[in-house]
Design a protein around this motif. Structure first.
Motif, PDB file in Angstrom:
ATOM      1  N   HIS A  80      43.743  60.516 -36.718  1.00 18.57           N
ATOM      2  CA  HIS A  80      43.642  59.084 -36.963  1.00 18.57           C
ATOM      3  C   HIS A  80      44.923  58.534 -37.584  1.00 18.57           C
ATOM      4  CE1 HIS A  80      39.358  59.116 -36.021  1.00 18.57           C
ATOM      5  NE2 HIS A  80      39.256  60.208 -36.762  1.00 18.57           N
ATOM      6  N   VAL A  81      45.830  59.424 -37.980  1.00 14.97           N
ATOM      7  CA  VAL A  81      47.100  59.015 -38.576  1.00 14.97           C
ATOM      8  C   VAL A  81      48.222  59.144 -37.560  1.00 14.97           C
ATOM      9  CG1 VAL A  81      48.705  59.370 -40.475  1.00 14.97           C
ATOM     10  CG2 VAL A  81      46.286  59.893 -40.777  1.00 14.97           C
ATOM     11  N   HIS A  82      48.345  60.336 -36.975  1.00 15.11           N
ATOM     12  CA  HIS A  82      49.474  60.650 -36.103  1.00 15.11           C
ATOM     13  C   HIS A  82      49.112  60.771 -34.631  1.00 15.11           C
ATOM     14  CE1 HIS A  82      51.716  61.436 -39.748  1.00 15.11           C
ATOM     15  NE2 HIS A  82      50.891  62.400 -40.109  1.00 15.11           N
ATOM     16  N   GLY A  83      47.831  60.674 -34.284  1.00 13.52           N
ATOM     17  CA  GLY A  83      47.459  60.987 -32.912  1.00 13.52           C
ATOM     18  C   GLY A  83      47.794  62.445 -32.636  1.00 13.52           C
ATOM     19  N   GLU A  84      48.393  62.700 -31.485  1.00  9.83           N
ATOM     20  CA  GLU A  84      48.815  64.065 -31.143  1.00  9.83           C
ATOM     21  C   GLU A  84      50.336  64.182 -31.184  1.00  9.83           C
ATOM     22  OE1 GLU A  84      46.816  66.718 -30.635  1.00  9.83           O
ATOM     23  OE2 GLU A  84      45.193  65.392 -31.222  1.00  9.83           O
ATOM     24  N   SER A  85      50.988  63.404 -32.034  1.00  8.58           N
ATOM     25  CA  SER A  85      52.442  63.408 -32.103  1.00  8.58           C
ATOM     26  C   SER A  85      52.955  64.618 -32.872  1.00  8.58           C
ATOM     27  CB  SER A  85      52.929  62.128 -32.797  1.00  8.58           C
ATOM     28  OG  SER A  85      52.538  62.124 -34.162  1.00  8.58           O
ATOM     29  N   ARG A  86      54.255  64.825 -32.821  1.00  7.46           N
ATOM     30  CA  ARG A  86      54.882  65.953 -33.510  1.00  7.46           C
ATOM     31  C   ARG A  86      54.721  65.853 -35.020  1.00  7.46           C
ATOM     32  NH1 ARG A  86      58.230  69.204 -30.565  1.00  7.46           N
ATOM     33  NH2 ARG A  86      58.581  68.584 -28.405  1.00  7.46           N
ATOM     34  N   GLU A  87      54.655  64.625 -35.539  1.00  9.58           N
ATOM     35  CA  GLU A  87      54.504  64.462 -36.983  1.00  9.58           C
ATOM     36  C   GLU A  87      53.229  65.139 -37.479  1.00  9.58           C
ATOM     37  OE1 GLU A  87      55.365  62.120 -34.923  1.00  9.58           O
ATOM     38  OE2 GLU A  87      57.341  61.447 -35.622  1.00  9.58           O
ATOM     39  N   ARG A  88      52.215  65.186 -36.642  1.00  8.90           N
ATOM     40  CA  ARG A  88      50.970  65.809 -37.064  1.00  8.90           C
ATOM     41  C   ARG A  88      51.173  67.299 -37.314  1.00  8.90           C
ATOM     42  NH1 ARG A  88      45.352  66.534 -33.657  1.00  8.90           N
ATOM     43  NH2 ARG A  88      44.160  67.470 -35.343  1.00  8.90           N
ATOM     44  N   GLY A  89      52.026  67.947 -36.515  1.00 11.07           N
ATOM     45  CA  GLY A  89      52.277  69.365 -36.713  1.00 11.07           C
ATOM     46  C   GLY A  89      52.883  69.655 -38.076  1.00 11.07           C
ATOM     47  N   GLY A  90      53.877  68.840 -38.489  1.00 12.59           N
ATOM     48  CA  GLY A  90      54.482  69.039 -39.794  1.00 12.59           C
ATOM     49  C   GLY A  90      53.506  68.797 -40.922  1.00 12.59           C
ATOM     50  N   ALA A  91      52.672  67.761 -40.779  1.00  9.55           N
ATOM     51  CA  ALA A  91      51.661  67.484 -41.794  1.00  9.55           C
ATOM     52  C   ALA A  91      50.660  68.623 -41.884  1.00  9.55           C
ATOM     53  CB  ALA A  91      50.952  66.170 -41.477  1.00  9.55           C
ATOM     54  N   MET A  92      50.347  69.229 -40.736  1.00 11.01           N
ATOM     55  CA  MET A  92      49.386  70.322 -40.715  1.00 11.01           C
ATOM     56  C   MET A  92      49.925  71.535 -41.478  1.00 11.01           C
ATOM     57  SD  MET A  92      46.451  70.081 -38.932  1.00 11.01           S
ATOM     58  CE  MET A  92      46.776  69.449 -37.291  1.00 11.01           C
ATOM     59  N   VAL A  93      51.187  71.843 -41.265  1.00  9.32           N
ATOM     60  CA  VAL A  93      51.797  72.977 -41.961  1.00  9.32           C
ATOM     61  C   VAL A  93      51.792  72.740 -43.466  1.00  9.32           C
ATOM     62  CG1 VAL A  93      53.952  74.232 -42.330  1.00  9.32           C
ATOM     63  CG2 VAL A  93      53.206  73.690 -40.002  1.00  9.32           C
ATOM     64  N   SER A  94      52.124  71.528 -43.886  1.00 10.16           N
ATOM     65  CA  SER A  94      52.120  71.209 -45.315  1.00 10.16           C
ATOM     66  C   SER A  94      50.715  71.311 -45.905  1.00 10.16           C
ATOM     67  CB  SER A  94      52.664  69.793 -45.539  1.00 10.16           C
ATOM     68  OG  SER A  94      54.030  69.712 -45.167  1.00 10.16           O
ATOM     69  N   LEU A  95      49.720  70.919 -45.113  1.00 12.50           N
ATOM     70  CA  LEU A  95      48.340  71.000 -45.588  1.00 12.50           C
ATOM     71  C   LEU A  95      47.923  72.458 -45.764  1.00 12.50           C
ATOM     72  CD1 LEU A  95      45.721  69.629 -46.367  1.00 12.50           C
ATOM     73  CD2 LEU A  95      45.151  69.430 -43.934  1.00 12.50           C
ATOM     74  N   ILE A  96      48.311  73.312 -44.836  1.00 13.29           N
ATOM     75  CA  ILE A  96      48.018  74.742 -44.961  1.00 13.29           C
ATOM     76  C   ILE A  96      48.644  75.303 -46.237  1.00 13.29           C
ATOM     77  CG2 ILE A  96      48.439  77.025 -43.952  1.00 13.29           C
ATOM     78  CD1 ILE A  96      48.278  75.691 -41.203  1.00 13.29           C
ATOM     79  N   GLU A  97      49.867  74.898 -46.527  1.00 11.13           N
ATOM     80  CA  GLU A  97      50.543  75.371 -47.740  1.00 11.13           C
ATOM     81  C   GLU A  97      49.824  74.877 -48.988  1.00 11.13           C
ATOM     82  OE1 GLU A  97      54.533  73.992 -47.307  1.00 11.13           O
ATOM     83  OE2 GLU A  97      55.062  75.503 -45.806  1.00 11.13           O
ATOM     84  N   THR A  98      49.314  73.633 -48.939  1.00 13.95           N
ATOM     85  CA  THR A  98      48.554  73.100 -50.069  1.00 13.95           C
ATOM     86  C   THR A  98      47.292  73.922 -50.301  1.00 13.95           C
ATOM     87  OG1 THR A  98      49.387  70.864 -49.675  1.00 13.95           O
ATOM     88  CG2 THR A  98      47.361  71.076 -50.976  1.00 13.95           C
ATOM     89  N   TYR A  99      46.604  74.263 -49.216  1.00 16.87           N
ATOM     90  CA  TYR A  99      45.424  75.113 -49.331  1.00 16.87           C
ATOM     91  C   TYR A  99      45.772  76.446 -49.989  1.00 16.87           C
ATOM     92  CZ  TYR A  99      42.735  72.073 -46.126  1.00 16.87           C
ATOM     93  OH  TYR A  99      42.056  71.038 -45.540  1.00 16.87           O
ATOM     94  N   ARG A 100      46.831  77.057 -49.523  1.00 12.90           N
ATOM     95  CA  ARG A 100      47.203  78.375 -50.044  1.00 12.90           C
ATOM     96  C   ARG A 100      47.636  78.296 -51.501  1.00 12.90           C
ATOM     97  NH1 ARG A 100      50.418  80.390 -44.572  1.00 12.90           N
ATOM     98  NH2 ARG A 100      48.535  80.982 -43.414  1.00 12.90           N
ATOM     99  N   ASP A 101      48.343  77.220 -51.864  1.00  8.56           N
ATOM    100  CA  ASP A 101      48.728  77.047 -53.263  1.00  8.56           C
ATOM    101  C   ASP A 101      47.499  76.925 -54.157  1.00  8.56           C
ATOM    102  OD1 ASP A 101      51.387  77.156 -52.597  1.00  8.56           O
ATOM    103  OD2 ASP A 101      51.708  74.976 -52.663  1.00  8.56           O
ATOM    104  N   GLY A 102      46.404  76.407 -53.588  1.00 15.22           N
ATOM    105  CA  GLY A 102      45.163  76.285 -54.344  1.00 15.22           C
ATOM    106  C   GLY A 102      44.281  77.515 -54.247  1.00 15.22           C
ATOM    107  N   GLY A 103      44.801  78.581 -53.627  1.00 12.74           N
ATOM    108  CA  GLY A 103      44.032  79.813 -53.498  1.00 12.74           C
ATOM    109  C   GLY A 103      42.912  79.719 -52.484  1.00 12.74           C
TER     110      GLY A 103
END
Length: 231
Positions: A80-103
């Motif tokens: 709903h933010v990026h559609g299927e654009s490349r920006e979504r991929g970068g946001a996804m990677v950052s979100l995964i890192e946030t999850y991992r930082d939170g254990g």
């Protein structure tokens, strides 16, 4: 653990026999949360009863038609933010890192921006952090609730509950803008295929992305997603 957020995560997950067995307990958790209005609690009780007692294959088909075949009802929030654009991929990677930082390591094959996955993560976070994150996405939650109400779906109650947990202060103009977009027809498979073929998500680190918190990424949700051409 916020049992309400965990329960809503389970309600919005793909139906299974195990979830059906758990629905009475899930309904009891939601009915006991004073943050949720009585009318919403009643609607949630009906939803959990339906999910507990309905034919599993019918429930699964309904879920797929709503959330997998309708882009405007997608549970993948960055869509709903990026559609299927490349920006979504970068946001996804950052979100995964946030999850991992939170254990937190999601035990699912769903994408990290899938709403049930995010709710499961937020259930482990401090209450204020969880509320702020939901508040950043409040207009999307309200729009999804409105779209589900138009389809007379009981799942609208889950989003009404999430809006309550977010504080109920969604941007009215943003909600109206999203609700003004035409709804997808989940039975039009040719149009659906055309949309999915139009663009692709590239998963990989964005050198400029850094590692923002979840709520910082969700704060961009007031920007409309790119419009897709119809077939």
């Amino acid at each position: 653990m916020d049992r309400t957020l965990k329960s809503l995560s389970l309600i919005l997950s793909y139906p299974s026999a195990e979830l059906q067995e758990a629905m009475p307990d899930i309904g009891a958790v939601l009915a006991a949360d004073p943050r949720i209005a009585p009318a919403t609690q009643t609607a949630l009780w009906k939803l959990t009863a339906d999910l507990a007692q309905g034919d599993l294959y019918d429930l699964q088909e309904r879920y797929v038609m709503l959330f997998d075949r309708s882009r405007t009802l997608s549970l993948n929030l960055f869509e709903h933010v990026h559609g299927e654009s490349r920006e979504r991929g970068g946001a996804m990677v950052s979100l995964i890192e946030t999850y991992r930082d939170g254990g937190f390591e999601p035990a699912t094959s769903e994408l990290p921006d899938h709403l049930p996955v995010l709710l499961e993560f937020l259930a482990t976070r401090p209450t204020r952090e969880a509320q702020e994150t939901l508040a950043d996405a409040a207009h999307i939650l309200d729009a999804l609730s409105g779209r589900l109400e138009r389809r007379e779906s009981g799942y609208a109650a889950a989003f009404a509950a999430l809006s309550a947990l977010a504080g109920g202060n969604a941007d009215a103009d943003a909600v109206a803008g999203m609700l003004g977009q035409p709804d997808d027809d989940p039975t039009d498979l040719a149009a659906l295929d055309a949309v999915w073929e139009e663009t692709e998500v590239t998963f990989g680190p964005d050198p400029n992305a850094g590692c923002p918190q979840v709520r910082d990424m969700l704060a961009l949700m007031d920007q409309p997603a790119p419009q897709h051409r119809s077939a």
